[in-house]
Design a protein around this motif. Structure first.
Motif, PDB file in Angstrom:
ATOM      1  N   ASP A 246     -43.683 -34.617  -0.632  1.00 58.85           N
ATOM      2  CA  ASP A 246     -43.308 -33.704   0.103  1.00 58.85           C
ATOM      3  C   ASP A 246     -44.147 -32.306  -0.567  1.00 58.85           C
ATOM      4  O   ASP A 246     -43.893 -31.328  -0.396  1.00 58.85           O
TER       5      ASP A 246
ATOM      6  N   GLU B 209     -39.246 -37.781   0.139  1.00 62.63           N
ATOM      7  CA  GLU B 209     -39.535 -36.667  -0.754  1.00 62.63           C
ATOM      8  C   GLU B 209     -40.630 -36.962  -1.723  1.00 62.63           C
ATOM      9  O   GLU B 209     -41.051 -35.741  -2.351  1.00 62.63           O
TER      10      GLU B 209
ATOM     11  N   GLY C 228     -41.908 -30.904   3.387  1.00 63.46           N
ATOM     12  CA  GLY C 228     -41.882 -30.069   2.267  1.00 63.46           C
ATOM     13  C   GLY C 228     -42.086 -28.669   3.240  1.00 63.46           C
ATOM     14  O   GLY C 228     -42.738 -28.734   4.153  1.00 63.46           O
TER      15      GLY C 228
ATOM     16  N   LYS D 199     -37.425 -32.497   4.691  1.00 64.16           N
ATOM     17  CA  LYS D 199     -37.428 -33.221   3.413  1.00 64.16           C
ATOM     18  C   LYS D 199     -38.429 -34.159   3.185  1.00 64.16           C
ATOM     19  O   LYS D 199     -39.160 -34.502   1.913  1.00 64.16           O
TER      20      LYS D 199
END
Length: 338
Positions: free
Chosen positions: A192, A189, A42, A39
């Motif tokens: 990410d 995120e 990525g 998360k």
């Protein structure tokens, strides 16, 4: 400079056996942590990082390979700390204390293979403040390590947390180095892609953690504390004027006795800033006695030729010598021996 011991204070060790045992004892925790990593980083970045780390496993685990790499870099001594993936901030109390103890043992065993060239830093369970003292004592007094490595936060524990007061006091009493090295950024995120999880996340976490230390008055209460910040302290030394402004105009920011910028000269910083102008600025705001050579060995975001980077930064010769090794020796002078 033959009389100078050139020292890298930011170098890592990987502990695969430790991780395998953590995975055996707490498979759900390891799985959930991997999901959080996905998360935060990525899939694209993790696909690059896996082979990158894999190619460096010999440097991270084999003392002979490590020493050969040090020779190639012109490094006389390394301070070896666990790769931050071994923090396991999700681990429950019993497991977390065992992890710290086992990491301390493994790091001590590693550096004992070349004691004239390697110095070790251990771990403490930051997410369980009430158990940190025993792990700190285990590292320094039990295993002969120079201090411990901590993350920028763990769960609900920020570095301003009152529950850390006994730990700070004990670290100061022992003269132990507390190496601040974040692992993971709470922006999750939002970072990410583009490897922002590292390029932005690490310096952001350093800045937040150090701000918690400064604004909460930790350094006022524990003047002998030796906190060494990775990655040049992140963004904080480069935007410290904003902190000073807040301290002057906002009552809730006045929990420390002096302007925040003054505390940069009570901290120590490594040289992983990737920019000669940035290194010169760090020396300007923190002082030549507060900056130490660090490389983030052997990861790709580290310095491949850290000695050359320092020598070519345009700093005065006396400060260059301090950064290359004098400051590292001075930082250990008051360490209580096991």
């Amino acid at each position: 400079m033959s009389d100078l011991t050139i020292t890298d204070v930011h170098a890592h060790i990987l502990l695969p056996g430790l991780h395998a045992e953590v995975e055996r004892r707490a498979p759900d925790g390891v799985r959930d942590a991997a999901a959080l990593e996905l998360k935060r980083n990525g899939g694209e970045s993790l696909a690059v990082s896996g082979p990158m780390v894999g190619a460096r496993v010999p440097k991270l685990t084999d003392v002979g390979v490590r020493l050969a790499a040090m020779d190639a870099q012109g490094i006389d001594r390394q301070w070896v700390s666990a790769s931050p993936n071994h923090f396991y901030p999700w681990a429950p109390e019993g497991l977390a204390v065992w992890i710290a103890s086992e990491a301390n043992r493994l790091v001590a065993d590693h550096v004992a293979q070349a004691p004239d060239r390697l110095t070790g830093l251990g771990l403490v369970p930051l997410q369980h403040p009430s158990r940190m003292l025993e792990s700190l004592d285990d590292a320094v007094l039990g295993r002969g390590l120079a201090g411990v490595e901590i993350s920028s936060f763990a769960g609900d524990v920020e570095l301003s947390d009152e529950r850390l007061e006994p730990f700070w006091a004990r670290a100061a009493e022992l003269g132990a180095v507390v190496f601040l090295h974040p692992f993971g950024c709470s922006l999750d995120e939002r970072l990410d892609r583009f490897y922002l999880s590292n390029t932005v996340g690490q310096p952001a976490e350093n800045a937040v953690a150090l701000s918690h230390v400064i604004f909460s008055g930790v350094l006022d209460r524990h003047s002998g504390l030796k906190i060494l910040a990775a990655h040049g302290g992140g963004y904080l030394p480069f935007a410290i004027g904003r902190s000073d402004r807040a301290w002057r105009v906002r009552p809730e920011a006045q929990r420390c006795e002096h302007e925040p910028s003054s505390y940069l000269r009570r901290l120590w910083f490594d040289t992983v800033v990737h920019d000669p102008a940035g290194l010169r600025h760090l020396v300007e705001v923190a002082g030549g006695s507060r900056v130490l050579l660090g490389s983030d060995f052997p990861f790709d975001m580290g310095l491949d030729d850290p000695v050359t980077e320092i020598r070519s930064a345009g700093l005065p010769e006396e400060i260059t010598r301090r950064i290359l090794g004098v400051n590292a020796e001075a930082l250990l002078e008051t360490l209580v021996k096991a």
